[in-house]
Write an enzyme that holds these catalytic residues in place. Structure first.
Site, PDB file in Angstrom:
ATOM      1  N   MET A 142      -5.945  -9.925  16.562  1.00  0.00           N
ATOM      2  CA  MET A 142      -5.665 -10.072  15.237  1.00  0.00           C
ATOM      3  C   MET A 142      -5.000 -11.342  14.882  1.00  0.00           C
ATOM      4  O   MET A 142      -5.418 -12.028  14.217  1.00  0.00           O
ATOM      5  CB  MET A 142      -5.069  -8.695  14.316  1.00  0.00           C
ATOM      6  CG  MET A 142      -5.896  -7.525  14.594  1.00  0.00           C
ATOM      7  SD  MET A 142      -4.928  -6.217  13.842  1.00  0.00           S
ATOM      8  CE  MET A 142      -3.881  -5.415  15.002  1.00  0.00           C
TER       9      MET A 142
ATOM     10  N   PRO B 128      -1.520 -18.023  14.870  1.00  0.00           N
ATOM     11  CA  PRO B 128      -0.439 -18.742  14.609  1.00  0.00           C
ATOM     12  C   PRO B 128      -0.180 -18.767  13.097  1.00  0.00           C
ATOM     13  O   PRO B 128       0.783 -18.736  12.653  1.00  0.00           O
ATOM     14  CB  PRO B 128      -0.843 -20.145  15.431  1.00  0.00           C
ATOM     15  CG  PRO B 128      -1.595 -19.770  16.549  1.00  0.00           C
ATOM     16  CD  PRO B 128      -2.487 -18.739  16.024  1.00  0.00           C
TER      17      PRO B 128
ATOM     18  N   GLY C 129      -0.457 -13.542  10.372  1.00  0.00           N
ATOM     19  CA  GLY C 129      -0.135 -12.379  10.962  1.00  0.00           C
ATOM     20  C   GLY C 129      -0.168 -11.001   9.749  1.00  0.00           C
ATOM     21  O   GLY C 129      -1.413 -10.487   9.835  1.00  0.00           O
TER      22      GLY C 129
ATOM     23  N   GLU D 103      -2.695   4.377  15.071  1.00  0.00           N
ATOM     24  CA  GLU D 103      -1.753   3.333  15.756  1.00  0.00           C
ATOM     25  C   GLU D 103      -0.349   3.799  15.486  1.00  0.00           C
ATOM     26  O   GLU D 103       0.439   3.605  16.321  1.00  0.00           O
ATOM     27  CB  GLU D 103      -2.181   2.311  15.220  1.00  0.00           C
ATOM     28  CG  GLU D 103      -1.656   0.891  15.825  1.00  0.00           C
ATOM     29  CD  GLU D 103      -2.065  -0.415  15.144  1.00  0.00           C
ATOM     30  OE1 GLU D 103      -3.363  -0.226  14.598  1.00  0.00           O
ATOM     31  OE2 GLU D 103      -1.398  -1.450  15.209  1.00  0.00           O
TER      32      GLU D 103
ATOM     33  N   GLY E 266      30.513   0.227  25.490  1.00  0.00           N
ATOM     34  CA  GLY E 266      31.366  -0.832  25.413  1.00  0.00           C
ATOM     35  C   GLY E 266      30.469  -2.179  26.046  1.00  0.00           C
ATOM     36  O   GLY E 266      29.474  -2.267  25.826  1.00  0.00           O
TER      37      GLY E 266
ATOM     38  N   GLY F   1       1.956  -3.682  11.986  1.00  0.00           N
ATOM     39  CA  GLY F   1       2.450  -3.935  10.558  1.00  0.00           C
ATOM     40  C   GLY F   1       3.883  -4.076  10.387  1.00  0.00           C
ATOM     41  O   GLY F   1       4.542  -3.078  10.761  1.00  0.00           O
TER      42      GLY F   1
ATOM     43  N   GLU G 291       7.948  -4.212   5.971  1.00  0.00           N
ATOM     44  CA  GLU G 291       7.697  -4.557   4.660  1.00  0.00           C
ATOM     45  C   GLU G 291       6.470  -4.284   4.300  1.00  0.00           C
ATOM     46  O   GLU G 291       6.222  -3.761   2.848  1.00  0.00           O
ATOM     47  CB  GLU G 291       8.137  -6.024   4.504  1.00  0.00           C
ATOM     48  CG  GLU G 291       9.638  -6.431   4.564  1.00  0.00           C
ATOM     49  CD  GLU G 291      10.255  -6.464   6.093  1.00  0.00           C
ATOM     50  OE1 GLU G 291       9.363  -6.374   6.998  1.00  0.00           O
ATOM     51  OE2 GLU G 291      11.147  -6.270   6.354  1.00  0.00           O
TER      52      GLU G 291
HETATM   53  C1  LIG Z   1       5.696  -8.104  20.943  1.00  0.00           C
HETATM   54  C2  LIG Z   1       4.737  -8.269  20.036  1.00  0.00           C
HETATM   55  C3  LIG Z   1       3.193  -7.804  20.446  1.00  0.00           C
HETATM   56  C4  LIG Z   1       2.199  -7.832  19.631  1.00  0.00           C
HETATM   57  N1  LIG Z   1       1.057  -7.566  19.526  1.00  0.00           N
HETATM   58  C5  LIG Z   1       0.085  -7.789  18.894  1.00  0.00           C
HETATM   59  C6  LIG Z   1      -1.099  -7.389  19.455  1.00  0.00           C
HETATM   60  O1  LIG Z   1      -1.482  -6.853  20.458  1.00  0.00           O
HETATM   61  N2  LIG Z   1      -2.339  -7.826  18.614  1.00  0.00           N
HETATM   62  C7  LIG Z   1      -2.217  -8.562  17.652  1.00  0.00           C
HETATM   63  O2  LIG Z   1      -2.997  -8.913  16.725  1.00  0.00           O
HETATM   64  N3  LIG Z   1      -0.578  -8.890  17.123  1.00  0.00           N
HETATM   65  C8  LIG Z   1       0.011  -8.443  17.722  1.00  0.00           C
HETATM   66  N4  LIG Z   1       1.393  -8.934  17.319  1.00  0.00           N
HETATM   67  C9  LIG Z   1       1.567  -9.397  16.119  1.00  0.00           C
HETATM   68  C10 LIG Z   1       2.134  -8.873  15.162  1.00  0.00           C
HETATM   69  O3  LIG Z   1       1.543  -7.828  14.637  1.00  0.00           O
HETATM   70  C11 LIG Z   1       2.794  -9.657  13.929  1.00  0.00           C
HETATM   71  O4  LIG Z   1       4.002 -10.284  14.439  1.00  0.00           O
HETATM   72  C12 LIG Z   1       3.259  -9.025  12.551  1.00  0.00           C
HETATM   73  O5  LIG Z   1       1.882  -8.400  12.132  1.00  0.00           O
HETATM   74  C13 LIG Z   1       3.734 -10.061  11.806  1.00  0.00           C
HETATM   75  O6  LIG Z   1       3.245 -11.078  11.422  1.00  0.00           O
HETATM   76  P1  LIG Z   1       3.927 -12.527  11.550  1.00  0.00           P
HETATM   77  O7  LIG Z   1       4.576 -12.468  13.109  1.00  0.00           O
HETATM   78  O8  LIG Z   1       2.790 -13.817  11.621  1.00  0.00           O
HETATM   79  O9  LIG Z   1       4.683 -12.516  10.419  1.00  0.00           O
HETATM   80  P2  LIG Z   1       4.421 -12.960   8.949  1.00  0.00           P
HETATM   81  O10 LIG Z   1       3.218 -12.282   8.644  1.00  0.00           O
HETATM   82  O11 LIG Z   1       4.895 -14.279   8.757  1.00  0.00           O
HETATM   83  O12 LIG Z   1       5.549 -12.203   8.303  1.00  0.00           O
HETATM   84  C14 LIG Z   1       7.201 -12.619   8.397  1.00  0.00           C
HETATM   85  C15 LIG Z   1       7.926 -11.479   7.743  1.00  0.00           C
HETATM   86  O13 LIG Z   1       7.724 -11.736   6.236  1.00  0.00           O
HETATM   87  C16 LIG Z   1       7.923 -10.554   5.521  1.00  0.00           C
HETATM   88  N5  LIG Z   1       6.718 -10.399   4.996  1.00  0.00           N
HETATM   89  C17 LIG Z   1       5.205 -10.511   5.259  1.00  0.00           C
HETATM   90  N6  LIG Z   1       4.276 -10.462   4.321  1.00  0.00           N
HETATM   91  C18 LIG Z   1       5.134  -9.573   3.299  1.00  0.00           C
HETATM   92  C19 LIG Z   1       4.868  -9.082   2.245  1.00  0.00           C
HETATM   93  N7  LIG Z   1       3.552  -8.711   1.679  1.00  0.00           N
HETATM   94  N8  LIG Z   1       5.732  -8.614   1.334  1.00  0.00           N
HETATM   95  C20 LIG Z   1       7.239  -8.467   1.882  1.00  0.00           C
HETATM   96  N9  LIG Z   1       7.492  -9.169   3.020  1.00  0.00           N
HETATM   97  C21 LIG Z   1       6.572  -9.795   3.835  1.00  0.00           C
HETATM   98  C22 LIG Z   1       8.207  -9.408   6.747  1.00  0.00           C
HETATM   99  O14 LIG Z   1       9.523  -9.347   6.812  1.00  0.00           O
HETATM  100  C23 LIG Z   1       7.641 -10.265   7.999  1.00  0.00           C
HETATM  101  O15 LIG Z   1       8.209  -9.760   9.194  1.00  0.00           O
HETATM  102  C24 LIG Z   1       2.340  -8.670  18.177  1.00  0.00           C
HETATM  103  C25 LIG Z   1       3.873  -9.073  17.994  1.00  0.00           C
HETATM  104  C26 LIG Z   1       4.509  -9.103  18.794  1.00  0.00           C
HETATM  105  C27 LIG Z   1       6.213  -9.818  18.488  1.00  0.00           C
END
Ligand SMILES: Cc1cc2nc3c(=O)[nH]c(=O)nc-3n(C[C@H](O)[C@H](O)[C@H](O)COP(=O)(O)OP(=O)(O)OC[C@H]3O[C@@H](n4cnc5c(N)ncnc54)[C@H](O)[C@@H]3O)c2cc1C
Length: 381
Positions: free
Chosen positions: A127, A130, A133, A246, A343, A368, A371
């Site tokens: 999903m 860059p 998310g 999930e 420790g 997800g 937040e």
């Molecule tokens: C180890 C790891 C494994 C993963 N595995 C997968 C996978 O298998 N497949 C896949 O598709 N993705 C995967 N992901 C991606 C993961 O689902 C996303 O990182 C996550 O959904 C957050 O998206 P982002 O990193 O783009 O953060 P952003 O969307 O940029 O969000 C950053 C922060 O902003 C805040 N935020 C965002 N939107 C809101 C809102 N509406 N209201 C309030 N606060 C908000 C939250 O604090 C959030 O953490 C993985 C990530 C990691 C780190």
């Protein structure tokens, strides 16, 4: 927790647990440190898991699965989580198998599920990109129809099982002008697919043995029959519908990790001496661990209720989001408290509590972000 038995457990599941335990202790535990070093598991573990009958445990036998239900999946999550093992990404594999089972055509089920159950195909869900998310509607990957094919272009990041993936559920825009209604899931078999490339296995702060990777699709042609579901534009709804599944397993992993951390910390503080007594005799230690035990028990009862409801097909997204939110928040708090009681040794890699601490952190972000869980829960107020 020793005298507590989850209400969804029964004698048949105890036998299944024995098999899962044997698999985890013989095939995973001895290799985990090496996998953490190389940042991925050996590919063969997937076939081994298939041989043990531990993949697609809740997929019907007619599609090559084990023919159990979500409780079988839960048992394997627990057996891994109670040993702090995060390298083997069977839960993502199972989530993809569920998409195929729930939304795939008969032909798709027969094509993919038996090979997923044997470990021939490793599943991943792509999903995140860059630039998108939490806000999935912003995905830029396109899958545009061209004759009998879809042509995929775009890139994905942070994809779990990304390096080993043989079957990827790619979330893409089939109709870029229609927002969420223009999103579909395209199932991509990656082997020898021109234009498909896996990028780096990403360096993370924890969960080092689990391959998290980038993926690139450059004019990748897949047959039109790769569309999941009968029509385009259903991807977003399909993703939403499967969220309780999930999130329950993410949260269950958190509970199992808390239970393990408690056990490790009680053992350690009982044997470690300072100021003429064991750490466990000190009131602060006993109070902290009393809190941890209470938290773990409350989380356990909550998740057991979710598992039961999930097994009955009655778990709603709001409750599953509450479980994911609260349990993963508690998980991080518990790991921090427990590590403190070790420790300096808690900060050393050779002590499992340090791995639990770093492995836990991402639980509040993926599946997800928490937040987003609050948004979902708040909408139900
Ligand atoms: C180890 C790891 C494994 C993963 N595995 C997968 C996978 O298998 N497949 C896949 O598709 N993705 C995967 N992901 C991606 C993961 O689902 C996303 O990182 C996550 O959904 C957050 O998206 P982002 O990193 O783009 O953060 P952003 O969307 O940029 O969000 C950053 C922060 O902003 C805040 N935020 C965002 N939107 C809101 C809102 N509406 N209201 C309030 N606060 C908000 C939250 O604090 C959030 O953490 C993985 C990530 C990691 C780190």
């Amino acid at each position: 927790m020793t005298d507590y038995r989850s209400p969804w457990m029964d004698d048949e599941l105890e036998m299944f647990r024995d098999a899962a335990r044997r698999f985890v202790e013989n095939e995973i535990l001895p290799k985990d440190a090496g996998w953490r070093e190389q940042h991925l598991t050996d590919r063969g573990i997937w076939n081994k898991a298939g041989e043990y009958g531990l993949l697609c445990t809740d997929i019907p036998e007619e599609y090559g699965g084990v023919g159990g239900d979500v409780r079988h999946e839960a048992v394997l999550v627990e057996e891994l989580g109670r040993r702090g093992l995060t390298s083997f990404g069977h839960n993502v594999h199972s989530i993809l198998a569920h998409y195929v089972l729930n939304y795939g055509s008969e032909q798709q089920k027969r094509d993919w599920l038996p090979r997923m159950a044997s470990g021939e195909l490793v599943g991943a869900i792509a999903m995140t990109e860059p630039g998108a998310g939490s806000d999935l509607q912003g995905v830029k990957t396109r899958a545009l129809r061209d004759g009998d094919d879809y042509v995929l272009n775009g890139s994905k990041t942070f994809i779990s099982n990304g390096f080993h993936a043989g079957l990827v559920g790619v979330v893409a825009k089939t109709d870029p002008g229609r927002g969420a209604k223009g999103i579909s899931i395209i199932m991509v078999e990656t082997k020898d697919l021109p234009g498909y490339r896996v990028g780096r296995v990403l360096e993370k702060i924890g969960q080092h043995g689990w391959d998290t990777a980038e993926m690139y699709f450059d004019d990748c042609r897949v047959p039109a029959s790769s569309l999941l579901g009968p029509a385009e534009g259903q991807g977003f709804a399909q993703l939403m519908q499967d969220l309780p599944y999930e999130r329950t397993f993410l949260a269950l992993g958190g509970v199992a990790a808390m239970e393990y951390a408690l056990e490790l910390t009680v053992d350690y503080t009982r044997s470690r001496k300072a100021f003429g007594q064991s750490l466990l005799e000190m009131q602060n230690t006993r109070f902290k661990l009393a809190e941890v035990k209470t938290t773990a028990q409350v989380a356990r009862v909550f998740i057991d209720d979710c598992i039961q409801r999930l097994a009955q097909g009655k778990l709603d997204t709001v409750t599953a989001s509450m479980a994911k939110l609260w349990i993963t928040e508690m998980q991080c708090k518990v790991m921090d408290e427990c590590l403190q009681l070790f420790g300096g040794y808690g900060y050393m890699k050779e002590y499992p509590i340090s791995q639990l601490y770093v492995d836990s952190r991402v639980q509040r972000i993926y599946g997800g972000a928490n937040e987003i869980m609050k948004e979902i829960i708040a909408r139900s107020l």
